[in-house]
Structure formats: C-alpha cells, structure tokens
Design a protein around this motif. Structure first.
Motif, PDB file in Angstrom:
ATOM      1  N   PRO A  34       0.916  -1.224   0.266  1.00  0.00           N
ATOM      2  CA  PRO A  34       0.260  -0.047   0.143  1.00  0.00           C
ATOM      3  C   PRO A  34       1.120   1.622  -0.452  1.00  0.00           C
ATOM      4  N   GLN A  35       1.669   1.354   0.564  1.00  0.00           N
ATOM      5  CA  GLN A  35       2.598   2.384   1.064  1.00  0.00           C
ATOM      6  C   GLN A  35       3.507   3.384  -0.401  1.00  0.00           C
ATOM      7  N   LEU A  36       3.520   1.734  -1.769  1.00  0.00           N
ATOM      8  CA  LEU A  36       4.491   1.947  -2.772  1.00  0.00           C
ATOM      9  C   LEU A  36       3.592   2.869  -3.664  1.00  0.00           C
ATOM     10  N   ALA A  37       2.153   2.881  -3.851  1.00  0.00           N
ATOM     11  CA  ALA A  37       1.131   3.560  -4.269  1.00  0.00           C
ATOM     12  C   ALA A  37       1.116   4.906  -4.260  1.00  0.00           C
ATOM     13  N   ARG A  38       1.632   5.717  -3.279  1.00  0.00           N
ATOM     14  CA  ARG A  38       2.158   6.895  -3.324  1.00  0.00           C
ATOM     15  C   ARG A  38       3.526   6.873  -3.704  1.00  0.00           C
TER      16      ARG A  38
END
Length: 236
Positions: free
Chosen positions: A142-146
C-alpha cells in the motif's frame, strides 16, 4: 535476586517471543485469507461455467427436446466443469522476467506470487524466511501506491524486490542439488541462500519504516548497502 543482566536477558527473550508470535499470527492470517480468496475464486468460476451450461441447455431445449440422454449429458457437463475449474490454478504463476515490467504498486504482490512458486524447491530455513518476506511485502504494497515510479527511492525498492531477490533465488536454483549442502568458502549454498534472504527480509522492513516516516532520501541511498548477486561460480 536476579541481577540487571538477567533482567535484560529475560526482557530480550520476552521481546523476541512477542515478535515471533506476531509473525506467526500474521503468517496464519495471510494463509487463511489466501485460502479463502482461492476458494471464492474457484466457486465463482464453477458457478459461471455451470450457468453457461444450464443457459445453453435451456436455449437448445427450446428448439430440440433434450430427453433423458440430453439431461444426462447436461449433468455430465456440469460435473466435468466443476471438477476442471476446481482443480485449475486460480491465477497463472508470474514469470521472473515479468517482474521488471510490473508497475511498482503491483510489484510486491507479483513478487510474492512468484516466490510461492519457488517455495517447495527451497530448504526449510529458507521457506520460513520466504514466508516472513511475504508478510512484509503485503505491508509494503500500500505504501508504494504513493511513491513516484521515477524517483530514486522507487528505483531502490524495485532493485531489491524485483531484481536482487529473484536473482538470489534463481542463483540458488542453478546449483546442482548434491552441492547445495557442500561448504565452499566456509558456507554451503543453503546457508548463503538463508543469509541472503535474511538480509532482504530486514531490508524490506527498513524500507517500509522509511516510507512510513517519509524519509525518501534515506531510502534512495540504500543501494550500496545490499550486495547480493550470487553467480553460478560463487554458489557452485
């Protein structure tokens, strides 16, 4: 009365045990969710196939009476469709060559799926580390989506889980099985693999922490820290 050293040791053992319990709990939850998702996917495919067969039978029956043999044929098709779609894999396994082309936000899940296909070929200690890496990849996703795909930080993440991790596992797979437990330069290939996976496991945890803190500069400079490129002549 226990001295300070004993208390520190006891505290350390307690923290290790808690960490182990959290990891085991996360692994159990991950396994259960994956199983449930696979069951739902299989049931969905079976239901869709059965619906197509039934609709086709109704349409044909409107023009040509099916009779007893037609009904038996429909039942046989329903049973066959159920058996086929229950046994087929839910998703096709990704190829390692695809990892460099996968969008960054999908890279952790794709790498995790690829690791699952390699798991049975690895020694027991390495399988435990693969499970731990899988849990951390789920947290990282989920952190890589940003994260900007073109940023140096994104490049370091992709290098670690899209290149170095697969290269480590592939390098081990190229070693002939009889030589995997033979020491060379003080370590066996089995031990080298476990050591490399441990480093990667720790690196993913550190990257996740840096992303959570917004410390992209520190993440972008991690490239020189990890040097895991096992070639055939090094592992053989």
């Amino acid at each position: 009365m226990p001295n300070d050293v004993d208390r520190l040791l006891a505290r350390g053992e307690e923290l290790i045990e808690r960490s182990r319990a959290r990891t085991e709990g996360a692994l159990a939850t991950r396994t259960r969710k994956r199983r449930e998702a696979e069951i739902l996917a299989r049931l969905g495919r079976i239901a869709a196939a059965d619906a197509v067969i039934i609709i086709a039978a109704i349409v044909i029956g409107m023009f040509v009476p099916l009779g007893m043999f037609g009904a038996l044929a429909v039942m046989a098709l329903l049973i066959l469709a159920t058996l086929v779609f229950a046994s087929l894999p839910v998703t096709s396994a990704p190829r390692v060559e695809q990892l460099v082309q996968v969008p960054l936000k999908a890279l952790p899940s794709t790498t995790e799926r690829w690791l699952e296909t390699q798991r049975l070929a690895l020694p027991a200690p390495a399988r435990t580390l693969v499970d731990s890496i899988g849990v951390k990849l789920e947290t990282l996703a989920p952190q890589l989506a940003r994260l900007d795909e073109a940023s140096p930080a994104a490049n370091e993440v992709r290098k670690l889980i899209g290149e170095q991790l697969p290269e480590l596992v592939k390098g081990y797979g190229r070693v002939p099985e009889p030589l995997r437990t033979v020491p060379r330069n003080g370590m066996t290939p089995d031990q080298q693999l476990a050591q490399g996976l441990q480093v990667i496991d720790e690196e993913i945890a550190e990257m996740t922490a840096q992303l959570a803190q917004g410390d992209l500069d520190a993440l972008a400079t991690r490239g020189n820290f990890l040097q895991i490129k096992y070639k055939d002549d090094e592992l053989g």
